[in-house]
Enzyme design. Sequence first.
Site, PDB file in Angstrom:
ATOM      1  CD  GLU A 121      38.046  45.828  36.141  1.00  0.00           C
ATOM      2  OE1 GLU A 121      39.399  45.445  35.687  1.00  0.00           O
ATOM      3  OE2 GLU A 121      37.535  45.339  37.105  1.00  0.00           O
ATOM      4  CB  SER A 147      39.509  52.751  41.484  1.00  0.00           C
ATOM      5  OG  SER A 147      38.443  52.848  42.299  1.00  0.00           O
ATOM      6  NE  ARG A 203      54.989  37.545  41.841  1.00  0.00           N
ATOM      7  CZ  ARG A 203      55.489  36.459  42.267  1.00  0.00           C
ATOM      8  NH1 ARG A 203      56.468  36.642  43.290  1.00  0.00           N
ATOM      9  NH2 ARG A 203      55.374  35.122  41.888  1.00  0.00           N
ATOM     10  CB  ILE A 204      52.599  42.914  47.375  1.00  0.00           C
ATOM     11  CG1 ILE A 204      51.198  42.460  47.636  1.00  0.00           C
ATOM     12  CG2 ILE A 204      52.901  44.092  47.746  1.00  0.00           C
ATOM     13  CD1 ILE A 204      50.824  42.586  48.874  1.00  0.00           C
ATOM     14  CG  LEU A 205      55.288  45.336  41.872  1.00  0.00           C
ATOM     15  CD1 LEU A 205      55.033  46.571  41.120  1.00  0.00           C
ATOM     16  CD2 LEU A 205      56.135  44.321  41.475  1.00  0.00           C
ATOM     17  CG  ASP A 235      44.559  47.358  46.510  1.00  0.00           C
ATOM     18  OD1 ASP A 235      45.039  47.442  45.321  1.00  0.00           O
ATOM     19  OD2 ASP A 235      43.894  46.215  46.757  1.00  0.00           O
ATOM     20  CG  ASN A 246      46.323  47.971  40.542  1.00  0.00           C
ATOM     21  OD1 ASN A 246      46.450  46.998  39.650  1.00  0.00           O
ATOM     22  ND2 ASN A 246      45.966  47.844  41.605  1.00  0.00           N
ATOM     23  CG  HIS A 282      41.162  47.428  43.678  1.00  0.00           C
ATOM     24  ND1 HIS A 282      41.836  46.460  44.069  1.00  0.00           N
ATOM     25  CD2 HIS A 282      40.300  47.952  44.449  1.00  0.00           C
ATOM     26  CE1 HIS A 282      41.269  45.864  45.194  1.00  0.00           C
ATOM     27  NE2 HIS A 282      40.334  46.716  45.655  1.00  0.00           N
TER      28      HIS A 282
END
Length: 220
Positions: A177, A139, A94-96, A148, A110, A112
């Site tokens: 990761e 990353s 979800r995009i905050l 991102d 985050n 990615h």
Amino acid sequence: MSARAPPKLAILISGRGSNMSAILRAAFAGEIPVQPAIVVADRSGAAGLASAAELGVPTAAWPGDARAEPFEPMLLRTLEAVQPDVIALAGFMRILSPPLVGRYLGRILNIHPSLLPAYRGLHTHRRVLAAGDIEHGASVHFVTPELDAGPVVLQSKVAVLPDDTEATLAARVLATEHVIYPRVLGWLAQGRLSFRSGAPWLDGRRLEAPVVEDFRASVV
Ligand code: GRF
């Protein structure tokens, strides 16, 4: 960040939560000085919720009901009750909103699955294969309002092999990761990493470029 109490960590997930599990394992093994305070999912079916609960970490989830209240007010209330020092987005789809990001700026990270700034957005492994790239990676970056696009702290680099499929490449990247995300959280928790004037600082120096950990020889 206080040297006395370990920083409180909130982890936000949407799915299986393997990065979340790697972070929680590192925390409970005493490898990184964070106190896992809550795992929040934007869907009640997120598999990672069960893994967090098994480890005794409190969880919260959005019921996913169209009549339920929107996610972000619930998230804000949940976060305000917990007062996390650090927020880790781990497969959170979800995009905050900019106000929420602004409220926790410098304290949200985050991961990615690409060597940012290359391949922002979705389907990174597929796009890397289609482009014929020979290197790929992941990353860990500070979250800023643009998707991102926040400054990258640490990247893992892996080889793209001639017979790779999207699945084999994704698995190779994912294994790295699980190494680099706990590492960056450890740096932040130890006070080695901070975010000042829009840039990451590590050990007293402004990071002009991400730190790169090369897994090309060590991950098959
Ligand atoms: C990872 O590849 C992460 O980089 C991306 O979403 C995936 C989440 O996997 N943001 P998991 O839920 O941590 O297993």
